[in-house]
Design a protein around this motif. Structure first.
Motif, short mmCIF file in Angstrom:
data_model
loop_
_atom_site.label_atom_id
_atom_site.label_comp_id
_atom_site.label_asym_id
_atom_site.label_seq_id
_atom_site.Cartn_x
_atom_site.Cartn_y
_atom_site.Cartn_z
N PRO A 109 43.14 72.50 96.24
CA PRO A 109 44.04 72.53 97.40
C PRO A 109 43.68 71.43 98.38
CG PRO A 109 42.44 74.30 97.52
CD PRO A 109 42.25 73.65 96.19
N VAL A 110 44.56 70.45 98.53
CA VAL A 110 44.23 69.25 99.29
C VAL A 110 43.91 69.56 100.75
CG1 VAL A 110 45.10 67.02 100.05
CG2 VAL A 110 45.61 67.83 97.75
N GLY A 111 44.72 70.41 101.38
CA GLY A 111 44.51 70.68 102.80
C GLY A 111 43.15 71.30 103.09
N TRP A 112 42.79 72.33 102.33
CA TRP A 112 41.51 72.98 102.54
C TRP A 112 40.36 72.07 102.15
CZ3 TRP A 112 40.27 77.20 105.17
CH2 TRP A 112 41.31 78.08 105.53
N GLY A 121 33.75 75.09 113.01
CA GLY A 121 33.27 76.02 112.00
C GLY A 121 33.85 77.41 112.17
N THR A 122 33.99 77.83 113.43
CA THR A 122 34.56 79.16 113.69
C THR A 122 36.03 79.21 113.31
OG1 THR A 122 32.98 79.50 115.51
CG2 THR A 122 34.93 80.90 115.46
N VAL A 123 36.79 78.19 113.70
CA VAL A 123 38.21 78.13 113.34
C VAL A 123 38.37 78.10 111.82
CG1 VAL A 123 40.27 76.66 113.40
CG2 VAL A 123 38.93 77.02 115.48
N TYR A 124 37.53 77.36 111.15
CA TYR A 124 37.58 77.28 109.69
C TYR A 124 37.36 78.65 109.07
CZ TYR A 124 36.39 75.75 104.94
OH TYR A 124 36.35 75.59 103.59
N ALA A 125 36.38 79.39 109.56
CA ALA A 125 36.09 80.72 109.01
C ALA A 125 37.24 81.69 109.29
CB ALA A 125 34.79 81.25 109.59
N GLN A 166 40.40 80.94 109.76
CA GLN A 166 41.52 80.57 108.91
C GLN A 166 41.28 81.01 107.46
OE1 GLN A 166 43.95 80.16 111.06
NE2 GLN A 166 44.73 78.40 109.93
N ALA A 167 40.03 80.94 107.02
CA ALA A 167 39.72 81.41 105.67
C ALA A 167 40.02 82.90 105.54
CB ALA A 167 38.24 81.13 105.36
N TRP A 168 39.74 83.66 106.58
CA TRP A 168 40.04 85.09 106.57
C TRP A 168 41.55 85.33 106.60
CZ3 TRP A 168 42.35 88.07 110.50
CH2 TRP A 168 42.36 89.45 110.25
N TRP A 183 43.95 83.44 105.57
CA TRP A 183 44.63 83.04 104.35
C TRP A 183 44.13 83.79 103.12
CZ3 TRP A 183 48.68 79.71 103.34
CH2 TRP A 183 49.22 79.06 104.47
N ARG A 184 43.29 84.75 103.32
CA ARG A 184 42.81 85.62 102.24
C ARG A 184 42.31 84.79 101.05
NH1 ARG A 184 47.44 89.35 100.63
NH2 ARG A 184 48.62 87.43 100.81
N LEU A 185 41.36 83.92 101.33
CA LEU A 185 40.82 83.09 100.26
C LEU A 185 40.07 83.94 99.24
CD1 LEU A 185 39.50 79.94 102.12
CD2 LEU A 185 41.79 80.49 101.35
N ALA A 186 39.85 83.37 98.08
CA ALA A 186 39.07 84.06 97.06
C ALA A 186 37.73 84.47 97.65
CB ALA A 186 38.86 83.14 95.86
N GLU A 187 37.17 85.54 97.14
CA GLU A 187 35.96 86.13 97.73
C GLU A 187 34.84 85.11 97.93
OE1 GLU A 187 32.77 89.71 96.87
OE2 GLU A 187 34.55 89.48 95.61
N GLY A 188 34.59 84.29 96.92
CA GLY A 188 33.52 83.31 97.04
C GLY A 188 33.78 82.29 98.13
N LEU A 189 35.04 81.87 98.24
CA LEU A 189 35.39 80.85 99.24
C LEU A 189 35.32 81.42 100.65
CD1 LEU A 189 38.39 79.24 97.37
CD2 LEU A 189 36.16 78.22 97.75
N GLY A 190 35.87 82.61 100.82
CA GLY A 190 35.84 83.22 102.14
C GLY A 190 34.42 83.49 102.60
N MET A 191 33.58 83.96 101.69
CA MET A 191 32.19 84.23 102.03
C MET A 191 31.47 82.95 102.42
SD MET A 191 29.79 86.34 102.53
CE MET A 191 30.55 87.82 101.88
N ALA A 192 31.73 81.86 101.68
CA ALA A 192 31.09 80.58 102.01
C ALA A 192 31.49 80.11 103.39
CB ALA A 192 31.47 79.54 100.96
#
Length: 366
Positions: free
Chosen positions: A203-206, A281-285, A287-289, A291-300
């Motif tokens: 995914p280019v944007g992420w 970093g906070t905004v990134y985290a 947004q990860a939540w 957008w319901r990213l895959a478990e590994g990505l959201g945790m990272a």
């Protein structure tokens, strides 16, 4: 004999790369202690081979001490230092250089074996260790960067042997920056070796966002190197103000060099970059939540945000206590760990499937 093309992945290569990365991490931490104890100029010669042996007798120690007494740091900062005190700083610098030699051997010797394996039957004991061909070029680059790091280390040390009482801050930042680039490269290549090649589109944007965050963290590490080189953590030790002022009391008489050498401005820039990273970093985290990213990505993403906040808190504590040795070393170790987490996060994003990012933010489905 027909050359054997290694498989797509190799756990043995990955373990080797991760082990080397751990040694580089130790090197970064010991380098921080070497700087904090003022030990970096205690060895005034660059002997990559012969320097592996420390002084072996009283005459050798006397000679090494005499060479140190000839440089400005001793004359202006450590005049009257005893031989015993000199040995205390000598051993830190010697350990730092010795770690560099060990890293070179730990990387180069197994690399030669992994390359040799391509010439042997694939079912032989060594032939099974053949390195994936796609990783050979990367490892050659890492080996070259390791050699360059030794040269830059001496280039840094040499800046403090004649006219200065310490090394030039910009050279220290370059030395630290290259060490961290090698550290990142080892982690990334190790992940590639462990998991094999991925051909799916990312995914280019992420990916762009994760790369920007990683780049910003690396830049912050360089700013931290300037703070260390300028000893800027020893002044303006209040927070969030700077000696009671909102803005840094900069001596602009230094011109453009103020961005490298002025203690107030160097520390102020490091603070501003930290604030920006905490927001990003906070905004990134978040947004990860959303957008319901895959478990590994959201945790990272959440681990990265947490690491940034912990590192910022550690930085404030280090500053307000005027950089005691243990806090200064811990802060430098923390910087390398944050960079490692950001590297893994970007790698995970680039390996993810586009469909994981197409379900939309949580707010649209609740």
């Amino acid at each position: 004999m027909k050359r054997f093309s290694g498989g797509d992945q190799s756990r043995a290569v990955a373990i080797w790369l991760f082990a080397t990365a751990a040694l580089v991490f130790a090197m970064v931490v010991v380098g921080g202690v070497t700087r904090l104890t003022g030990s970096g100029l205690s060895i005034t010669e660059w002997k990559p081979i012969m320097g592996a042996l420390p002084p072996m007798n009283a005459a050798d120690w006397a000679e090494a001490f005499e060479k140190y007494r000839a440089i400005p740091q001793y004359q202006q900062v450590n005049a009257g230092m005893t031989l015993g005190e000199f040995k205390g700083i000598f051993w830190w610098e010697w350990t730092h250089r010795q770690l560099g030699r060990i890293i070179g051997a730990v990387f180069a010797l197994p690399f030669a074996v992994f390359l040799l394996a391509h010439l042997l039957p694939p079912r032989s004991l060594i032939g099974r260790l053949a390195m994936p061909r796609r990783l050979i070029g990367r490892c050659v680059v890492l080996l070259a960067l390791g050699g360059l790091q030794g040269l830059i280390g001496w280039w840094m040390v040499s800046s403090g042997l004649s006219e200065r009482v310490d090394v030039a801050p910009e050279r220290l930042a370059v030395h630290l920056g290259l060490a961290l680039l090698i550290f990142m490269g080892l982690i990334w290549t190790g992940l590639e070796a462990w998991n094999g090649e991925e051909h799916s589109r990312h995914p280019v944007g992420w990916s762009r966002g994760a790369a920007i965050l990683l780049g910003a963290i690396f830049l912050q590490c360089l700013l931290g190197g300037l703070v260390a080189g300028a000893k800027a953590g020893l002044v303006h030790t209040d927070w969030p103000m700077m000696s009671g002022e909102l803005l840094a009391p900069v001596d602009w008489g230094k011109g453009a060099l103020a961005f490298l050498h002025d203690q107030a401005l160097v520390q102020f820039n490091h603070r501003l970059a930290a604030y920006g990273l905490l927001i990003g970093g906070t905004v990134y985290a978040v947004q990860a939540w959303r957008w319901r990213l895959a478990e590994g990505l959201g945790m990272a993403a959440f681990v990265l945000a947490a690491a940034l906040w912990l590192q910022a808190a550690l930085g404030v504590a280090t500053l307000m206590n005027a950089v005691p040795l243990w806090l200064g070393a811990l802060h430098q170790a923390g910087a390398a760990l944050v960079l490692a987490v950001a590297t893994v996060n970007l790698w995970l994003v680039r390996r993810s499937q586009p469909r994981l990012f197409m379900s939309g933010p949580r707010s649209t489905v609740l």
